[in-house]
Design an enzyme around this catalytic site. Structure first.
Site, PDB file in Angstrom:
ATOM      1  N   GLY A 230     -71.402 -43.437 -26.151  1.00 55.56           N
ATOM      2  CA  GLY A 230     -72.781 -43.643 -26.583  1.00 55.56           C
ATOM      3  C   GLY A 230     -73.382 -42.524 -27.409  1.00 55.56           C
ATOM      4  N   ARG A 309     -72.665 -55.127 -37.951  1.00 51.61           N
ATOM      5  CA  ARG A 309     -73.783 -54.343 -37.416  1.00 51.61           C
ATOM      6  C   ARG A 309     -75.129 -54.604 -38.106  1.00 51.61           C
ATOM      7  NH1 ARG A 309     -74.328 -49.576 -37.196  1.00 51.61           N
ATOM      8  NH2 ARG A 309     -75.056 -49.355 -35.071  1.00 51.61           N
ATOM      9  N   TYR A 313     -77.619 -55.983 -35.335  1.00 56.53           N
ATOM     10  CA  TYR A 313     -78.572 -55.008 -34.797  1.00 56.53           C
ATOM     11  C   TYR A 313     -79.627 -54.583 -35.825  1.00 56.53           C
ATOM     12  CZ  TYR A 313     -74.550 -54.268 -31.652  1.00 56.53           C
ATOM     13  OH  TYR A 313     -73.491 -54.420 -30.801  1.00 56.53           O
ATOM     14  N   CYS A 340     -72.957 -68.538 -44.926  1.00 52.86           N
ATOM     15  CA  CYS A 340     -74.149 -69.383 -44.931  1.00 52.86           C
ATOM     16  C   CYS A 340     -75.070 -69.023 -43.766  1.00 52.86           C
ATOM     17  CB  CYS A 340     -73.755 -70.848 -44.885  1.00 52.86           C
ATOM     18  SG  CYS A 340     -72.760 -71.303 -46.302  1.00 52.86           S
TER      19      CYS A 340
END
Ligand code: PLP
Length: 419
Positions: A230, A309, A313, A340
């Site tokens: 993390g 990503r 996010y 699409c």
């Protein structure tokens, strides 16, 4: 700062030749940068006797990369059968493998225990009874619930599906002892892409407090504490980098205090993915269309199947246009793929130098959770992966998917049931 100046200086001059030889789109990774980050991690924790990084395989599951990481003496954090097999292929066995699964199946346990085994990191109290045979060493993933707040990618611990709840932790270790476990680990993973190093220091403080509590209750010692991964990286040029050295100094101090008080220091483990490889990869694409409607769209030859990503996010990935520097007045554009889905965009309303068809775009920091997260929705195929080796050569380390790959799982004429 996004990709390192050193990688940029080595990559950009050769990029037209690499693109001509292999064809775009491709992710290209930097062996030199990955090794430098590995050494930096080891140096930061040099005061601890046996710090161990278990690279989170899911971030960049390519055998060539795993070999480089194994070569540095690191282990692997795996959470699926395929990841265990990849890590074992790279030469890791037994305690060099951490199996941090969740919602674990019987076959996953069997694979984790076979072929020299691995360190089992159990995600729930109920799994103690389901491990086919209890290994000598067992670890539990701790979920502190309301005692800690998480961050946006991983979410609030109370809502997270992971880990053993606070009130179940003592029963969990007790049950493991009853089934024969003799050595213990404690793990947690609370944040993702966290650039505030004090959050990680607080996580280690939390693990030490929990270790004190469980030790006192059950008269057991902790062989190791695993602070999870993390650690964040600066995706945006304005992002401050994670202060690795400050974190390591503070964490080392906390462990030394624990040692002075308890008479031993548990081994510290970490399972970084993003921090190890994230900045050392870029996605290189070619601009193939320019469309002017209410906005200007630059269509490139890759789509979100190559990099999820931004769509998933809303993540920022820095983009540079090869050979076009800041002196040209920028234009506001959306850089898009061909899927699409309107969220198939690598950049939204981004100021970039004027882009012509045929220009190479370098989408940065794709070395972790980039290619690995890709999927085949809408029939989009995943791109190839290249490695810029330490000797300056460029190797193809994964070919692009083909239409045959896409059709490979279809049509089984003999598999019919007439109930
Ligand atoms: C994904 C994951 C990691 C790696 O996370 P990064 O953000 O890439 O450092 C480590 N441990 C576990 C259990 C994970 O699921």
């Amino acid at each position: 700062m996004p990709m390192s100046p050193s990688y940029r200086d080595r990559l950009f001059p050769i990029l037209p030749r690499v693109a001509a030889r292999f064809g775009t789109p491709f992710h290209i990774y930097d062996e030199t940068g990955i090794r430098e980050t590995g050494r930096r991690l080891q140096q930061a924790f040099a005061r601890l006797e046996n710090f161990q990084e278990y690279f989170a395989v899911k971030a960049l599951p390519n055998p060539r990369i795993l070999q480089i990481i194994r070569d540095m003496g690191f282990g692997f954090d795996c959470s699926s059968i395929a990841e265990l097999l990849l890590a074992r292929q790279a030469g890791a066995r037994g305690e060099a493998l951490m199996f941090t699964s969740n919602n674990t199946s019987a076959t996953e346990f069997q694979t984790a225990l076979a072929d020299g085994g691995s360190l089992l990191n159990l995600d729930d109290l109920s799994l103690v009874a389901k491990v086919p045979q209890m290994p000598e060493t067992i670890c539990f993933r701790y979920n502190p619930g309301p005692r800690r707040s998480g961050n946006s990618i991983i979410g609030n611990p109370v809502e997270a599906k992971y880990g053993v709840a606070h009130h179940q932790l003592i029963p969990a270790y007790q049950a493991a002892v009853a089934r024969g476990a003799r050595r213990f680990g404690l793990h947690t993973m609370l944040a993702s892409n966290e650039r505030n190093h004090t959050y990680m220091v607080q996580t280690v403080q939390m693990l030490l407090d929990v270790a004190r509590w469980v030790s006192a209750e059950l008269k057991i010692r902790f062989d190791f504490l695993n602070m999870g991964g993390g650690l964040g990286i600066p995706y945006h040029p304005d992002d401050a980098p994670f202060d690795l050295e400050a974190m390591a100094t503070a964490v080392t101090g906390l462990l030394e205090d624990f040692g002075a008080e308890q008479g031993y220091v548990p081994r510290l483990c970490m399972e970084s993915g993003r921090y190890m490889t994230g900045p050392h990869g870029v996605l290189v694409v070619t601009a193939i269309n320019r469309k002017e409607i209410y906005r200007t769209y630059i269509g490139v030859d890759a789509s979100m199947s190559a990099l999820m990503r931004p769509a998933m996010y809303g993540a920022y990935h820095h983009i540079e246009v090869l050979g076009k520097t800041g002196d040209m007045p920028p234009q506001k554009v959306d850089v898009v793929g061909s899927l699409c889905e309107n969220n198939d965009k690598f950049a939204i309303q981004r100021d970039l130098p004027p882009i012509d068809e045929g220009d190479l775009l370098v989408i940065q920091d794709t070395g972790a959770h980039g290619h690995a997260m890709g999927f085949n929705y809408n029939g989009k195929l995943r791109p190839k992966e290249l490695l810029l080796c330490a000797d300056g050569s460029v190797a193809l380390i994964r070919r692009a998917e083909t239409i045959d790959d896409y059709f490979a799982t279809l049509e089984f004429e003999k598999q019919v049931l007439n109930p």
